[in-house]
Design a protein around this motif. Structure first.
Motif, PDB file in Angstrom:
ATOM      1  N   VAL A 169      -6.287   6.267   7.762  1.00 50.01           N
ATOM      2  CA  VAL A 169      -6.021   5.519   6.534  1.00 50.01           C
ATOM      3  C   VAL A 169      -4.822   4.608   6.716  1.00 50.01           C
ATOM      4  O   VAL A 169      -4.852   3.430   6.342  1.00 50.01           O
ATOM      5  CB  VAL A 169      -5.795   6.491   5.356  1.00 50.01           C
ATOM      6  N   ALA A 170      -3.736   5.148   7.292  1.00 46.64           N
ATOM      7  CA  ALA A 170      -2.534   4.333   7.507  1.00 46.64           C
ATOM      8  C   ALA A 170      -2.846   3.129   8.389  1.00 46.64           C
ATOM      9  O   ALA A 170      -2.414   2.007   8.107  1.00 46.64           O
ATOM     10  CB  ALA A 170      -1.436   5.185   8.131  1.00 46.64           C
TER      11      ALA A 170
ATOM     12  N   ILE B 179       0.568   5.392   0.597  1.00 47.95           N
ATOM     13  CA  ILE B 179      -0.329   6.412   1.149  1.00 47.95           C
ATOM     14  C   ILE B 179       0.336   7.782   1.091  1.00 47.95           C
ATOM     15  O   ILE B 179       1.475   7.953   1.542  1.00 47.95           O
ATOM     16  CB  ILE B 179      -0.675   6.084   2.615  1.00 47.95           C
ATOM     17  N   GLY B 180      -0.382   8.758   0.540  1.00 45.81           N
ATOM     18  CA  GLY B 180       0.081  10.139   0.592  1.00 45.81           C
ATOM     19  C   GLY B 180       1.187  10.491  -0.374  1.00 45.81           C
ATOM     20  O   GLY B 180       1.880  11.487  -0.178  1.00 45.81           O
TER      21      GLY B 180
ATOM     22  N   VAL C 205      -3.413   5.240  -2.129  1.00 47.63           N
ATOM     23  CA  VAL C 205      -4.259   6.278  -1.519  1.00 47.63           C
ATOM     24  C   VAL C 205      -3.477   7.584  -1.639  1.00 47.63           C
ATOM     25  O   VAL C 205      -2.760   7.985  -0.720  1.00 47.63           O
ATOM     26  CB  VAL C 205      -4.583   5.975  -0.046  1.00 47.63           C
TER      27      VAL C 205
ATOM     28  N   GLY D  26       0.822  -1.194   0.000  1.00 51.00           N
ATOM     29  CA  GLY D  26       0.000   0.000   0.000  1.00 51.00           C
ATOM     30  C   GLY D  26       0.858   1.246   0.000  1.00 51.00           C
ATOM     31  O   GLY D  26       1.896   1.273   0.660  1.00 51.00           O
TER      32      GLY D  26
ATOM     33  N   TRP E 296      -5.023  10.910   7.510  1.00 50.28           N
ATOM     34  CA  TRP E 296      -3.813  10.123   7.271  1.00 50.28           C
ATOM     35  C   TRP E 296      -3.647   9.005   8.285  1.00 50.28           C
ATOM     36  O   TRP E 296      -3.392   7.858   7.912  1.00 50.28           O
ATOM     37  CB  TRP E 296      -2.582  11.031   7.304  1.00 50.28           C
TER      38      TRP E 296
ATOM     39  N   THR F  74       4.584   5.245   3.017  1.00 54.07           N
ATOM     40  CA  THR F  74       3.935   6.527   3.235  1.00 54.07           C
ATOM     41  C   THR F  74       4.996   7.604   3.376  1.00 54.07           C
ATOM     42  O   THR F  74       6.194   7.319   3.362  1.00 54.07           O
ATOM     43  CB  THR F  74       3.017   6.485   4.477  1.00 54.07           C
TER      44      THR F  74
ATOM     45  N   VAL G  78       3.638  -1.249   3.795  1.00 54.28           N
ATOM     46  CA  VAL G  78       2.971   0.047   3.713  1.00 54.28           C
ATOM     47  C   VAL G  78       4.021   1.116   3.493  1.00 54.28           C
ATOM     48  O   VAL G  78       4.978   1.232   4.268  1.00 54.28           O
ATOM     49  CB  VAL G  78       2.167   0.358   4.992  1.00 54.28           C
TER      50      VAL G  78
ATOM     51  N   HIS H 139      -4.254  10.814  -1.715  1.00 48.37           N
ATOM     52  CA  HIS H 139      -4.592  12.012  -0.934  1.00 48.37           C
ATOM     53  C   HIS H 139      -5.401  11.631   0.319  1.00 48.37           C
ATOM     54  O   HIS H 139      -6.636  11.778   0.340  1.00 48.37           O
ATOM     55  CB  HIS H 139      -5.391  12.987  -1.801  1.00 48.37           C
ATOM     56  N   PRO H 140      -4.743  11.175   1.368  1.00 46.01           N
ATOM     57  CA  PRO H 140      -5.485  10.821   2.588  1.00 46.01           C
ATOM     58  C   PRO H 140      -5.974  12.034   3.360  1.00 46.01           C
ATOM     59  O   PRO H 140      -6.861  11.914   4.204  1.00 46.01           O
ATOM     60  CB  PRO H 140      -4.456  10.043   3.406  1.00 46.01           C
TER      61      PRO H 140
ATOM     62  N   VAL I 217      -4.879   0.544   6.346  1.00 49.00           N
ATOM     63  CA  VAL I 217      -4.079  -0.148   5.331  1.00 49.00           C
ATOM     64  C   VAL I 217      -3.117  -1.136   5.982  1.00 49.00           C
ATOM     65  O   VAL I 217      -2.900  -2.238   5.479  1.00 49.00           O
ATOM     66  CB  VAL I 217      -3.335   0.868   4.445  1.00 49.00           C
TER      67      VAL I 217
END
Length: 243
Positions: free
Chosen positions: A118-119, A85-86, A108, A83, A115, A131, A129, A110-111, A122
């Motif tokens: 979402v983190a 994120i951001g 993802v 995943g 954030w 990010t 992960v 634009h969390p 995920v």
């Protein structure tokens, strides 16, 4: 009034056996995390504590999407879900070329203000992960995510600083290959990567890698071997490190 655990330790004749059992459980849990490694490119063996990414651990990468993708490739190729994120500029096409399976990749971009939520979500469902360090990072947030990745046996790779990372990797020098006498196409890149971490006891480790070579593979650059294509030396600027 003393805590119940303290009362047990003082009053129970089996207190020493209880403490021994607790210690054995802690050791078993620690061993489980330390010995469960993810499939990682052999190129990173000398740069990571234990020679590979570990489940339940966090890592930092300073300023290089290419380095992040290279770390993701091994687990993804082995079947792990990843995943991101951001990172709105994380290139799916570049990720696919590097060997990341897009069918097992969650993005993802634009969390926003969610954030942390979402983190956390995920981390519950994927193995790796990725990010970026959020603008406001409190000790409590770090503690919550650290506990979550250990509980879920996920691996966190942070683009930027992370207080409890196992290792911090950065590109300190870079050369591109493929450009001849003023013409040609960029075909390969050779980099020097440094790594620092708690397990290295204050010492930095470095390795020279193809990131990638002309066949788009990440591998160790053999010492003393003639480069496979003409290399043009470049200083590792901020814009380059972000690629």
């Amino acid at each position: 009034m003393p805590e119940p655990a303290l009362l047990l330790a003082e009053a129970s004749p089996a207190a020493s056996a209880v403490r021994e059992l607790q210690e054995r459980i802690r050791q078993m849990q620690s061993t489980k995390l330390e010995t469960r490694s993810l499939n990682t490119s052999p190129a990173f063996a000398s740069l990571l504590p234990g020679g590979a990414l570990k489940a339940g651990a966090a890592y930092s990468v300073e300023g290089s999407h290419a380095l992040v993708m290279a770390l993701m490739t091994g687990p993804s190729a082995a079947g792990a879900w990843c995943g991101v994120i951001g990172l709105p500029d994380f290139g799916a096409e570049a990720a696919s070329r590097s060997g990341i399976d897009l069918e097992r990749l969650v993005l993802v971009p634009h969390p926003g203000e969610q954030w942390l939520a979402v983190a956390s979500a995920v981390i519950d469902v994927v193995t790796v992960v990725v990010t970026v360090t959020p603008p406001r990072l409190s000790d409590s947030v770090v503690a919550r995510l650290t506990a979550r990745i250990r509980q879920r046996e996920a691996t966190l790779i942070v683009l930027g600083g992370w207080p409890q990372s196992e290792a911090t990797l950065r590109i300190t020098a870079s050369q591109w290959g493929g450009i001849g006498q003023g013409h040609g196409h960029l075909a390969s890149r050779q980099v020097t990567v440094s790594s620092a971490g708690r397990a290295f006891r204050g010492q930095k480790r470095t390795a020279r890698l193809w990131l990638p070579d002309s066949s788009e593979q990440v591998r160790v650059a053999e010492q003393g071997r003639v480069a496979e294509s003409r290399l043009t030396g470049l200083q590792p600027t901020l814009s380059e490190r972000a690629s």
